[in-house]
Design a protein around this motif. Sequence first.
Motif, short mmCIF file in Angstrom:
data_model
loop_
_atom_site.label_atom_id
_atom_site.label_comp_id
_atom_site.label_asym_id
_atom_site.label_seq_id
_atom_site.Cartn_x
_atom_site.Cartn_y
_atom_site.Cartn_z
N LEU A 62 -3.96 -15.07 9.76
CA LEU A 62 -3.61 -14.17 8.65
C LEU A 62 -2.12 -14.28 8.32
O LEU A 62 -1.73 -14.25 7.16
N THR A 63 -1.30 -14.40 9.36
CA THR A 63 0.15 -14.50 9.15
C THR A 63 0.50 -15.73 8.33
O THR A 63 1.39 -15.70 7.48
N SER B 10 -1.17 -7.63 7.85
CA SER B 10 -1.61 -6.51 7.01
C SER B 10 -1.53 -6.85 5.54
O SER B 10 -2.44 -6.52 4.76
N VAL B 11 -0.45 -7.53 5.14
CA VAL B 11 -0.32 -7.93 3.74
C VAL B 11 -1.42 -8.91 3.36
O VAL B 11 -2.03 -8.81 2.29
N ALA B 12 -1.70 -9.88 4.25
CA ALA B 12 -2.76 -10.85 3.99
C ALA B 12 -4.12 -10.16 3.87
O ALA B 12 -4.93 -10.49 2.99
N ILE C 28 -5.55 0.05 5.91
CA ILE C 28 -4.37 -0.82 5.92
C ILE C 28 -3.16 -0.07 5.36
O ILE C 28 -2.06 -0.12 5.93
N ILE C 29 -3.35 0.64 4.26
CA ILE C 29 -2.25 1.36 3.63
C ILE C 29 -1.74 2.47 4.55
O ILE C 29 -0.52 2.67 4.70
N THR C 30 -2.65 3.18 5.19
CA THR C 30 -2.25 4.26 6.09
C THR C 30 -1.43 3.72 7.26
O THR C 30 -0.41 4.30 7.64
N GLU C 31 -1.86 2.59 7.83
CA GLU C 31 -1.12 1.97 8.92
C GLU C 31 0.28 1.54 8.44
O GLU C 31 1.27 1.67 9.16
N MET C 32 0.34 1.02 7.21
CA MET C 32 1.63 0.60 6.66
C MET C 32 2.57 1.79 6.54
O MET C 32 3.77 1.68 6.81
N VAL C 33 2.05 2.93 6.10
CA VAL C 33 2.89 4.11 5.92
C VAL C 33 3.56 4.50 7.23
O VAL C 33 4.77 4.75 7.29
N TRP C 34 2.79 4.54 8.31
CA TRP C 34 3.36 4.92 9.61
C TRP C 34 4.46 3.96 10.05
O TRP C 34 5.46 4.37 10.63
#
Length: 214
Positions: free
Chosen positions: A77-78, A93-95, A146-152
């Motif tokens: 993914l990276t 996460s972006v991928a 994914i978005i929730t994990e990014m926020v943290w």
Amino acid sequence: MESRQHDWLVEERKRIGARGNALLLSQGYGSWNNWWRPKSFERLSGLVAAWVLKQLTRWVGILGELDQQIQQAKAQLTQQCPGPRPKGMGAPSVAQLNAEVLDWNLYSSGRKISCLAGMVPSEWSTGSGQRLGSITKVGVPAIRRIITEMVWRMILFQPQYKALQKWRQVLEGSNPGLKKKAVVAIGRQLIVDIWRLQTGRISAQELKLIMIEG
């Protein structure tokens, strides 16, 4: 899809790991996070009864293999996200997010991309009155996760991000319920801002985002 395969592997590891942890709890050994990892399992081996150790050993090999496959999936993914990105938004996460959205240009407004994540508030209207409730969750659960994990992560790495600044006082408070609402609100704005970035509607500088190389 590599993104979904990664998530399946993580869920499978979580499921089997939870079975082992439940066994330890039921026998009075307490809760052990990642109990199958070499250092933790070495400690457990000298503490638990022989029959418990035998049962756990059956799962150790499976969980170790899952760990390796998850790392390989993350590496793949990276590689799909080599360019610059905001700090706190991991390349995997972006991928994954890009894979779920498919094409950011398909969405003509921030509300539409928020709906895809199920992060718009429910609404009750009576005459001239309007009341907003919790988020609808009608959308793609993987995107919302994914978005929730990014926020943290961005709370740690993007202190100047505009959406975070708006909720800074709540995030620094002690009310867990309000913090959860704040994270949802920031997530709703974050996916809109990512859409704006991806479609050239705004720059990272305007959002006060710190960028890093891939």
